[in-house]
Scaffold this active site. Structure first.
Site, PDB file in Angstrom:
ATOM      1  N   LYS A  57      41.765   2.487  33.808  1.00  0.00           N
ATOM      2  CA  LYS A  57      43.020   2.033  34.418  1.00  0.00           C
ATOM      3  C   LYS A  57      43.131   0.505  34.445  1.00  0.00           C
ATOM      4  O   LYS A  57      42.145  -0.196  34.226  1.00  0.00           O
ATOM      5  CB  LYS A  57      43.130   2.626  35.830  1.00  0.00           C
ATOM      6  CG  LYS A  57      43.194   4.162  35.853  1.00  0.00           C
ATOM      7  CD  LYS A  57      43.503   4.674  37.260  1.00  0.00           C
ATOM      8  CE  LYS A  57      43.571   6.194  37.295  1.00  0.00           C
ATOM      9  NZ  LYS A  57      44.000   6.695  38.639  1.00  0.00           N
ATOM     10  N   TYR A  78      52.028  11.726  34.822  1.00  0.00           N
ATOM     11  CA  TYR A  78      51.680  12.161  36.182  1.00  0.00           C
ATOM     12  C   TYR A  78      52.757  13.063  36.793  1.00  0.00           C
ATOM     13  O   TYR A  78      52.843  13.161  38.024  1.00  0.00           O
ATOM     14  CB  TYR A  78      51.438  10.946  37.071  1.00  0.00           C
ATOM     15  CG  TYR A  78      50.070  10.313  36.876  1.00  0.00           C
ATOM     16  CD1 TYR A  78      48.902  11.016  37.171  1.00  0.00           C
ATOM     17  CD2 TYR A  78      49.942   9.002  36.433  1.00  0.00           C
ATOM     18  CE1 TYR A  78      47.645  10.445  37.018  1.00  0.00           C
ATOM     19  CE2 TYR A  78      48.681   8.419  36.271  1.00  0.00           C
ATOM     20  CZ  TYR A  78      47.541   9.150  36.571  1.00  0.00           C
ATOM     21  OH  TYR A  78      46.298   8.576  36.431  1.00  0.00           O
ATOM     22  N   PHE A 138      52.505   9.504  47.062  1.00  0.00           N
ATOM     23  CA  PHE A 138      51.891   8.372  46.351  1.00  0.00           C
ATOM     24  C   PHE A 138      52.400   8.208  44.922  1.00  0.00           C
ATOM     25  O   PHE A 138      51.960   7.297  44.205  1.00  0.00           O
ATOM     26  CB  PHE A 138      50.361   8.501  46.356  1.00  0.00           C
ATOM     27  CG  PHE A 138      49.808   9.780  45.748  1.00  0.00           C
ATOM     28  CD1 PHE A 138      49.664   9.926  44.377  1.00  0.00           C
ATOM     29  CD2 PHE A 138      49.429  10.840  46.572  1.00  0.00           C
ATOM     30  CE1 PHE A 138      49.148  11.087  43.816  1.00  0.00           C
ATOM     31  CE2 PHE A 138      48.916  12.019  46.020  1.00  0.00           C
ATOM     32  CZ  PHE A 138      48.781  12.138  44.640  1.00  0.00           C
ATOM     33  N   ARG A 189      33.885  13.937  35.345  1.00  0.00           N
ATOM     34  CA  ARG A 189      34.263  13.861  36.756  1.00  0.00           C
ATOM     35  C   ARG A 189      33.064  13.455  37.627  1.00  0.00           C
ATOM     36  O   ARG A 189      33.213  12.712  38.593  1.00  0.00           O
ATOM     37  CB  ARG A 189      34.883  15.180  37.217  1.00  0.00           C
ATOM     38  CG  ARG A 189      36.224  15.425  36.502  1.00  0.00           C
ATOM     39  CD  ARG A 189      36.871  16.738  36.877  1.00  0.00           C
ATOM     40  NE  ARG A 189      37.404  16.733  38.239  1.00  0.00           N
ATOM     41  CZ  ARG A 189      38.533  16.117  38.604  1.00  0.00           C
ATOM     42  NH1 ARG A 189      39.250  15.460  37.703  1.00  0.00           N
ATOM     43  NH2 ARG A 189      38.952  16.174  39.838  1.00  0.00           N
ATOM     44  N   THR A 208      37.840  10.739  43.853  1.00  0.00           N
ATOM     45  CA  THR A 208      39.100  10.019  43.622  1.00  0.00           C
ATOM     46  C   THR A 208      39.205   8.788  44.511  1.00  0.00           C
ATOM     47  O   THR A 208      39.611   7.718  44.051  1.00  0.00           O
ATOM     48  CB  THR A 208      40.299  10.956  43.903  1.00  0.00           C
ATOM     49  OG1 THR A 208      40.162  12.119  43.083  1.00  0.00           O
ATOM     50  CG2 THR A 208      41.614  10.276  43.605  1.00  0.00           C
ATOM     51  N   ARG A 216      33.565   4.977  40.067  1.00  0.00           N
ATOM     52  CA  ARG A 216      34.507   4.550  41.119  1.00  0.00           C
ATOM     53  C   ARG A 216      33.791   3.811  42.246  1.00  0.00           C
ATOM     54  O   ARG A 216      34.332   2.838  42.802  1.00  0.00           O
ATOM     55  CB  ARG A 216      35.306   5.743  41.626  1.00  0.00           C
ATOM     56  CG  ARG A 216      36.412   6.136  40.624  1.00  0.00           C
ATOM     57  CD  ARG A 216      36.988   7.477  40.930  1.00  0.00           C
ATOM     58  NE  ARG A 216      38.175   7.800  40.133  1.00  0.00           N
ATOM     59  CZ  ARG A 216      38.582   9.042  39.900  1.00  0.00           C
ATOM     60  NH1 ARG A 216      37.898  10.073  40.381  1.00  0.00           N
ATOM     61  NH2 ARG A 216      39.665   9.260  39.176  1.00  0.00           N
ATOM     62  N   ASN A 229      41.712   2.986  41.178  1.00  0.00           N
ATOM     63  CA  ASN A 229      40.414   3.678  41.227  1.00  0.00           C
ATOM     64  C   ASN A 229      39.727   3.737  39.867  1.00  0.00           C
ATOM     65  O   ASN A 229      38.956   4.661  39.590  1.00  0.00           O
ATOM     66  CB  ASN A 229      40.548   5.055  41.891  1.00  0.00           C
ATOM     67  CG  ASN A 229      41.349   6.042  41.076  1.00  0.00           C
ATOM     68  OD1 ASN A 229      42.022   5.671  40.117  1.00  0.00           O
ATOM     69  ND2 ASN A 229      41.271   7.309  41.435  1.00  0.00           N
ATOM     70  N   HIS A 257      40.697   7.633  35.194  1.00  0.00           N
ATOM     71  CA  HIS A 257      41.249   8.979  35.332  1.00  0.00           C
ATOM     72  C   HIS A 257      40.491   9.892  34.392  1.00  0.00           C
ATOM     73  O   HIS A 257      40.107   9.470  33.304  1.00  0.00           O
ATOM     74  CB  HIS A 257      42.748   8.996  34.943  1.00  0.00           C
ATOM     75  CG  HIS A 257      43.281  10.394  34.752  1.00  0.00           C
ATOM     76  ND1 HIS A 257      43.714  11.163  35.796  1.00  0.00           N
ATOM     77  CD2 HIS A 257      43.389  11.166  33.634  1.00  0.00           C
ATOM     78  CE1 HIS A 257      44.081  12.355  35.319  1.00  0.00           C
ATOM     79  NE2 HIS A 257      43.891  12.380  34.024  1.00  0.00           N
ATOM     80  N   GLU A 293      46.688  16.627  28.212  1.00  0.00           N
ATOM     81  CA  GLU A 293      46.560  15.170  28.315  1.00  0.00           C
ATOM     82  C   GLU A 293      46.122  14.544  26.992  1.00  0.00           C
ATOM     83  O   GLU A 293      46.576  13.458  26.643  1.00  0.00           O
ATOM     84  CB  GLU A 293      45.596  14.810  29.445  1.00  0.00           C
ATOM     85  CG  GLU A 293      46.191  15.150  30.805  1.00  0.00           C
ATOM     86  CD  GLU A 293      45.283  14.822  31.978  1.00  0.00           C
ATOM     87  OE1 GLU A 293      45.719  15.000  33.123  1.00  0.00           O
ATOM     88  OE2 GLU A 293      44.136  14.375  31.754  1.00  0.00           O
TER      89      GLU A 293
END
Ligand code: CMP
Length: 142
Positions: free
Chosen positions: A10, A50, A58, A86, A92, A103, A113, A116, A127
């Site tokens: 990100k 998203y 959010f 993950r 998250t 993270r 964060n 993704h 995705e």
């Protein structure tokens, strides 16, 4: 089983100059980059990516954050790649992320964060297809 998952580094992590650090964690933990590009998302693209969160409070902040700078999008492949990614990312919310996760080390807030990752085989397929066509995802290593 061998799986593919979509990863996004990100804007916060790109801004912190830790693209290589993050990719290195994927590579040293058995994930292989099968496709990759750096892009700056448009508002429409971020909203569409998203869309599943469109009803969440959010959503607007998330979209604004995701268009605030370039991101690095990649397809990672490996044994159990979705769960493995993950695990490497951590929770998250970076405040809840285990020590040593991406993270915990690089994220600053639940929005900023750092990364993704797809959360299931179905969303991984969607995705990956959102960002890459079949010619852009390499099916061999050399
Ligand atoms: P990501 O895995 O990219 O998926 C949706 C993103 O929304 C998530 O990471 C967070 O960055 C962001 N977000 C902001 N607030 C929340 C929240 N309360 N719960 C889940 N995700 C949130």
């Amino acid at each position: 089983a061998t799986e593919q998952t979509l990863s996004i580094i990100k804007p916060d992590a790109v801004g912190k100059n830790v693209i290589g650090e993050i990719l290195s964690r994927f590579e040293s933990n058995g994930l292989r980059v099968k496709a990759m590009k750096m892009v700056r998302l448009t508002t429409e693209q971020a909203k569409a990516f998203y869309a599943v969160h469109a009803d969440k409070p959010f959503y607007n902040d998330l979209v604004e954050f995701m268009i605030s700078g370039p991101v690095v999008v990649s397809v990672l492949e490996g044994d159990n790649a979705i769960a493995k990614n993950r695990e490497l990312m951590g929770a998250t919310n970076p405040k809840e992320a285990d020590a040593g996760t991406i993270r915990a080390d690089y994220a600053t807030s639940i929005d900023a964060n750092a990364v993704h990752g797809s959360d299931s085989p179905e969303t991984a397929a969607e995705e990956v297809a959102f960002f890459f066509n079949h010619l852009e995802v390499f099916d061999r290593d050399a």
